[in-house]
Design a protein around this motif. Sequence first.
Motif, PDB file in Angstrom:
ATOM      1  N   GLU A 226       0.927  -0.412   0.068  1.00 34.77           N
ATOM      2  CA  GLU A 226      -0.048  -0.014   0.002  1.00 34.77           C
ATOM      3  C   GLU A 226       0.872   0.965  -0.156  1.00 34.77           C
ATOM      4  O   GLU A 226       1.574   1.065   0.757  1.00 34.77           O
ATOM      5  N   VAL A 227      -0.142   2.339  -0.454  1.00 32.95           N
ATOM      6  CA  VAL A 227       0.846   3.878  -0.441  1.00 32.95           C
ATOM      7  C   VAL A 227       0.183   4.832  -0.336  1.00 32.95           C
ATOM      8  O   VAL A 227      -1.024   4.973  -0.300  1.00 32.95           O
ATOM      9  N   CYS A 228      -0.016   5.173   0.823  1.00 33.25           N
ATOM     10  CA  CYS A 228      -1.379   5.879   1.682  1.00 33.25           C
ATOM     11  C   CYS A 228      -0.636   7.053   1.979  1.00 33.25           C
ATOM     12  O   CYS A 228       0.890   7.880   2.485  1.00 33.25           O
ATOM     13  N   PHE A 229      -1.164   8.109   1.661  1.00 32.36           N
ATOM     14  CA  PHE A 229      -0.775   9.738   2.270  1.00 32.36           C
ATOM     15  C   PHE A 229      -1.559  10.590   2.935  1.00 32.36           C
ATOM     16  O   PHE A 229      -2.933  10.137   3.510  1.00 32.36           O
ATOM     17  N   GLU A 230      -0.975  11.233   4.054  1.00 35.72           N
ATOM     18  CA  GLU A 230      -1.893  12.539   5.204  1.00 35.72           C
ATOM     19  C   GLU A 230      -3.090  12.788   4.743  1.00 35.72           C
ATOM     20  O   GLU A 230      -3.802  12.796   5.534  1.00 35.72           O
ATOM     21  N   GLY A 231      -2.944  13.657   4.039  1.00 34.96           N
ATOM     22  CA  GLY A 231      -3.806  14.459   3.538  1.00 34.96           C
ATOM     23  C   GLY A 231      -4.795  13.656   1.782  1.00 34.96           C
ATOM     24  O   GLY A 231      -4.430  12.555   2.622  1.00 34.96           O
TER      25      GLY A 231
END
Length: 344
Positions: A226-231
Amino acid sequence: MLKNQRVTDKEDRSPRPVTMETVARLAGVSQVTVSRALNEPDKVSPATLARIRHAIAVTGYVPNLVAGALASKRSKLIAALIPSITNIVYSSLMQHFSQAVRASGYQLLMSETGFSQDEEQELVAKLLTRRPDAVLLTGIRHSDPCRHMLLGAGIPVVEVWDVTETPIDTCVGFSHTEAGKAVAAFVRENGYRRAANVSAGDERALRRKDAFARALIEAGFASVPEVCFEGGASIERGRLALARLVDEQAFRDGVIFCSSDLLAHGVLIEAQARGLRVPEDVAVIGFGDQVFAAHTLPPLTTVRVDRALLGERAASALLARLNGVEVPEKTIDIGFEIVRRATA
């Protein structure tokens, strides 16, 4: 003393605000009749109503709704808190919600929370001082002080874009966990053996991501990178996500589930830039079925939620409560559907 007197005279000559009394005199009726024409026009004869409306047009009179609210205990305002006013997912459901409540004489007071519970709590505290007749919230996860304020206000509340068995009052939406599971089932049914997640940081997107990965791991997938972004989601972040998956995970010959169509669109652009075929080398599934989803290259497979229906059902639930009608269903699940197009 004379100087003070001249100032007073000057002030006396300044324009005075137009009042209901002014309109009543010009129309030749009582102030009570003017008030009735504004609040219950169907109870005023057409001829009298025409004279009053003409007097209002001539004088530019604007009713004092605050004073009316104090007398009637109704502000005719509905406060709505959404994460983003620029995100079409939220703006389109609010368009349909607004149309329905305005048709019943209510106006919308909208604020943007930016996916923050602290911001939501602060805005709820400020908006409740305006004495709205009802409140719309996005999601079902709120801070304890926020819930206490809303329960203490004693006004109808509808939570949208999610469902729970224990809403503050009423909720209208769908299960994000079930949406993630449904996409995982779609992936298995279509023969994919590798999958990845690309997600924005809001908690509803994370629930979909986690449910998707958990279902595939339970079905025998070795892992779900997975690749997750905070915004929030963006096309740029979609491109960055695919770049990371390919460069760091050597991800190929699988399907990527994105938490929004914007991220999915970015993945498609990055795939083209790298010479990857879609769906042969990388398949892509979005979420939201935004207006551009059917027109990407290739057209985007995605999860659709009927935003018009959601807005209309939320408005119906609030209006029923405002009219003293108990809503038989406290939890209204409108569901979702996977729209198969060319990317997966």
